[in-house]
Design a protein around this motif. Structure first.
Motif, PDB file in Angstrom:
ATOM      1  N   PHE A  44       0.858  -1.195   0.000  1.00  0.00           N
ATOM      2  CA  PHE A  44       0.000   0.000   0.000  1.00  0.00           C
ATOM      3  C   PHE A  44       0.889   1.239   0.000  1.00  0.00           C
ATOM      4  CE2 PHE A  44      -2.285   3.316   2.421  1.00  0.00           C
ATOM      5  CZ  PHE A  44      -3.344   3.523   1.546  1.00  0.00           C
ATOM      6  N   CYS A  45       1.642   1.440   1.068  1.00  0.00           N
ATOM      7  CA  CYS A  45       2.593   2.554   1.157  1.00  0.00           C
ATOM      8  C   CYS A  45       3.593   2.225   2.246  1.00  0.00           C
ATOM      9  CB  CYS A  45       1.866   3.861   1.464  1.00  0.00           C
ATOM     10  SG  CYS A  45       2.965   5.273   1.723  1.00  0.00           S
ATOM     11  N   SER A  46       4.889   2.408   1.944  1.00  0.00           N
ATOM     12  CA  SER A  46       5.945   2.061   2.902  1.00  0.00           C
ATOM     13  C   SER A  46       6.289   3.173   3.873  1.00  0.00           C
ATOM     14  CB  SER A  46       7.215   1.651   2.151  1.00  0.00           C
ATOM     15  OG  SER A  46       7.004   0.462   1.432  1.00  0.00           O
ATOM     16  N   GLY A  47       5.779   4.390   3.610  1.00  0.00           N
ATOM     17  CA  GLY A  47       6.045   5.496   4.526  1.00  0.00           C
ATOM     18  C   GLY A  47       6.728   6.665   3.843  1.00  0.00           C
ATOM     19  N   GLY A  48       7.100   7.661   4.627  1.00  0.00           N
ATOM     20  CA  GLY A  48       7.772   8.840   4.109  1.00  0.00           C
ATOM     21  C   GLY A  48       9.250   8.588   3.913  1.00  0.00           C
ATOM     22  N   ASN A  49       9.777   9.030   2.793  1.00  0.00           N
ATOM     23  CA  ASN A  49      11.176   8.790   2.439  1.00  0.00           C
ATOM     24  C   ASN A  49      11.940  10.111   2.476  1.00  0.00           C
ATOM     25  OD1 ASN A  49      13.610   8.130   1.206  1.00  0.00           O
ATOM     26  ND2 ASN A  49      12.667   6.746  -0.276  1.00  0.00           N
ATOM     27  N   TYR A  50      12.877  10.228   3.434  1.00  0.00           N
ATOM     28  CA  TYR A  50      13.619  11.471   3.615  1.00  0.00           C
ATOM     29  C   TYR A  50      14.520  11.818   2.428  1.00  0.00           C
ATOM     30  CZ  TYR A  50      12.647  10.656   8.629  1.00  0.00           C
ATOM     31  OH  TYR A  50      12.061  10.424   9.841  1.00  0.00           O
ATOM     32  N   ALA A  51      14.964  10.821   1.669  1.00  0.00           N
ATOM     33  CA  ALA A  51      16.015  11.032   0.671  1.00  0.00           C
ATOM     34  C   ALA A  51      15.605  12.042  -0.394  1.00  0.00           C
ATOM     35  CB  ALA A  51      16.382   9.708   0.007  1.00  0.00           C
ATOM     36  N   ASP A  52      16.557  12.882  -0.764  1.00  0.00           N
ATOM     37  CA  ASP A  52      16.347  13.846  -1.840  1.00  0.00           C
ATOM     38  C   ASP A  52      16.187  13.073  -3.148  1.00  0.00           C
ATOM     39  OD1 ASP A  52      16.845  15.746  -3.975  1.00  0.00           O
ATOM     40  OD2 ASP A  52      17.690  17.087  -2.466  1.00  0.00           O
ATOM     41  N   PRO A  53      15.112  13.313  -3.911  1.00  0.00           N
ATOM     42  CA  PRO A  53      14.924  12.588  -5.167  1.00  0.00           C
ATOM     43  C   PRO A  53      16.080  12.757  -6.137  1.00  0.00           C
ATOM     44  CG  PRO A  53      12.924  13.800  -4.586  1.00  0.00           C
ATOM     45  CD  PRO A  53      14.000  14.248  -3.635  1.00  0.00           C
ATOM     46  N   ASP A  54      16.802  13.876  -6.044  1.00  0.00           N
ATOM     47  CA  ASP A  54      17.903  14.150  -6.967  1.00  0.00           C
ATOM     48  C   ASP A  54      19.278  13.900  -6.354  1.00  0.00           C
ATOM     49  OD1 ASP A  54      16.098  15.066  -9.002  1.00  0.00           O
ATOM     50  OD2 ASP A  54      15.882  16.927  -7.854  1.00  0.00           O
ATOM     51  N   ARG A  55      19.323  13.660  -5.032  1.00  0.00           N
ATOM     52  CA  ARG A  55      20.605  13.415  -4.363  1.00  0.00           C
ATOM     53  C   ARG A  55      20.437  12.293  -3.343  1.00  0.00           C
ATOM     54  NH1 ARG A  55      22.987  18.322  -1.490  1.00  0.00           N
ATOM     55  NH2 ARG A  55      20.896  18.315  -0.559  1.00  0.00           N
ATOM     56  N   PRO A  56      20.359  11.051  -3.798  1.00  0.00           N
ATOM     57  CA  PRO A  56      20.165   9.919  -2.879  1.00  0.00           C
ATOM     58  C   PRO A  56      21.221   9.916  -1.779  1.00  0.00           C
ATOM     59  CG  PRO A  56      19.950   9.210  -5.152  1.00  0.00           C
ATOM     60  CD  PRO A  56      20.450  10.626  -5.194  1.00  0.00           C
ATOM     61  N   GLY A  57      20.761   9.601  -0.571  1.00  0.00           N
ATOM     62  CA  GLY A  57      21.669   9.577   0.572  1.00  0.00           C
ATOM     63  C   GLY A  57      21.665  10.853   1.378  1.00  0.00           C
ATOM     64  N   ARG A  58      21.106  11.909   0.829  1.00  0.00           N
ATOM     65  CA  ARG A  58      20.977  13.174   1.544  1.00  0.00           C
ATOM     66  C   ARG A  58      19.505  13.458   1.792  1.00  0.00           C
ATOM     67  NH1 ARG A  58      24.950  16.875   1.738  1.00  0.00           N
ATOM     68  NH2 ARG A  58      23.578  17.629   3.402  1.00  0.00           N
ATOM     69  N   ALA A  59      19.211  14.006   2.953  1.00  0.00           N
ATOM     70  CA  ALA A  59      17.828  14.370   3.255  1.00  0.00           C
ATOM     71  C   ALA A  59      17.401  15.548   2.383  1.00  0.00           C
ATOM     72  CB  ALA A  59      17.702  14.737   4.731  1.00  0.00           C
ATOM     73  N   SER A  60      16.197  15.488   1.874  1.00  0.00           N
ATOM     74  CA  SER A  60      15.682  16.552   1.029  1.00  0.00           C
ATOM     75  C   SER A  60      15.288  17.766   1.870  1.00  0.00           C
ATOM     76  CB  SER A  60      14.456  16.055   0.259  1.00  0.00           C
ATOM     77  OG  SER A  60      13.813  17.118  -0.398  1.00  0.00           O
ATOM     78  N   VAL A  61      15.713  18.936   1.443  1.00  0.00           N
ATOM     79  CA  VAL A  61      15.320  20.166   2.145  1.00  0.00           C
ATOM     80  C   VAL A  61      13.836  20.442   1.915  1.00  0.00           C
ATOM     81  CG1 VAL A  61      17.622  21.182   2.051  1.00  0.00           C
ATOM     82  CG2 VAL A  61      16.010  21.626   0.185  1.00  0.00           C
TER      83      VAL A  61
END
Length: 248
Positions: free
Chosen positions: A66-83
């Motif tokens: 269904f949905c795994s949850g919120g994903n912190y990763a920046d869509p354009d910079r994997p491994g970094r939290a998205s601002v």
């Protein structure tokens, strides 16, 4: 079915007074990054603006999830939290909690983390026997602040505490879901019921229910959640926690 926001993986269709919102992010196990959260918020806003819509169905386009949850990763910079993650999550929270139309969650698989919060704060939950729900975040040192805030708008403190503190998943059960081996048929029947009742009455009831829920002091709850997610994003960026619970 058009995509609500390009590259969001959130799709919206409106037909005969009913909306269908589908999460289709196969490679991300339907986790919601900042772009997907904006897509979901946008879909909800589009439905809200369409005065001819009586209800919406929230479902997955990915088999077994269904949905795994919120994903912190920046869509354009994997491994970094998205601002953009925190403001996108806040916009999604606002659109979800202020809507004047009921949402039926059709859950035929795993709902985890913020995905569990979305499912269990839908107005009606229709689940297949293989559906399951859980908040595994604490097992990785993550405090699920927005999931807690959202779940407390509909469920008791004890119910939410057990979810958060045990980190264990549970199967669908009566009390918070209608469990059926034919969930699609159950959803279709409920959508037909809403159509027969009519848009004005359905939305009127939903507005009252939403207003009563807000007596919890939703703004205060959201601020606590926002403060919590800011801390989790800092910990993520510093490598002090991770999101392996998403199953990616």
């Amino acid at each position: 079915m058009p995509e609500a926001v390009p590259d969001s993986g959130i799709w919206l269709a409106i037909h005969d007074g009913s909306a269908e919102i589908s999460i289709d992010r196969r490679d991300a196990r339907n986790s919601l990054d900042s772009r997907a959260l904006v897509g979901l918020a946008t879909a909800l806003q589009l439905v809200e603006a369409d005065v001819g819509v009586h209800s919406a169905v929230l479902r997955s386009g990915v088999e077994g999830v269904f949905c795994s949850g919120g994903n912190y990763a920046d869509p354009d910079r994997p491994g970094r939290a998205s601002v953009e993650y925190a403001p996108s999550l806040a916009a999604c929270f606002e659109a979800w909690t202020s809507r004047s139309f009921p949402v039926i969650a059709l859950v035929d698989g795993t709902a985890r983390a913020f995905g569990t919060a979305l499912a269990l704060t839908s107005d009606l939950v229709v689940a297949s026997p293989r559906a399951s729900f859980g908040l595994p975040e604490l097992s990785r040192g993550v405090v699920p602040s927005y999931a807690i805030a959202l779940l407390r708008t509909r469920h008791s403190s004890q119910f939410v505490r057990e979810f958060v503190l045990t980190t264990e998943a549970i199967t669908a059960r009566s009390g918070f879901a209608t469990v059926s081996s034919e969930p699609e048929e159950v959803v279709r029947a409920q959508v037909a019921r809403f159509a027969a009742i009519g848009v004005e009455a359905v939305r009127g009831a939903q507005r009252l229910l939403t207003a009563i829920d807000a007596t919890l002091d939703l703004r205060a709850a959201q601020q606590l959640a926002a403060d919590g997610v800011a801390e989790q994003l800092r910990r993520y960026d510093e490598g002090r926690t991770d999101q392996t619970y998403l199953g990616l």
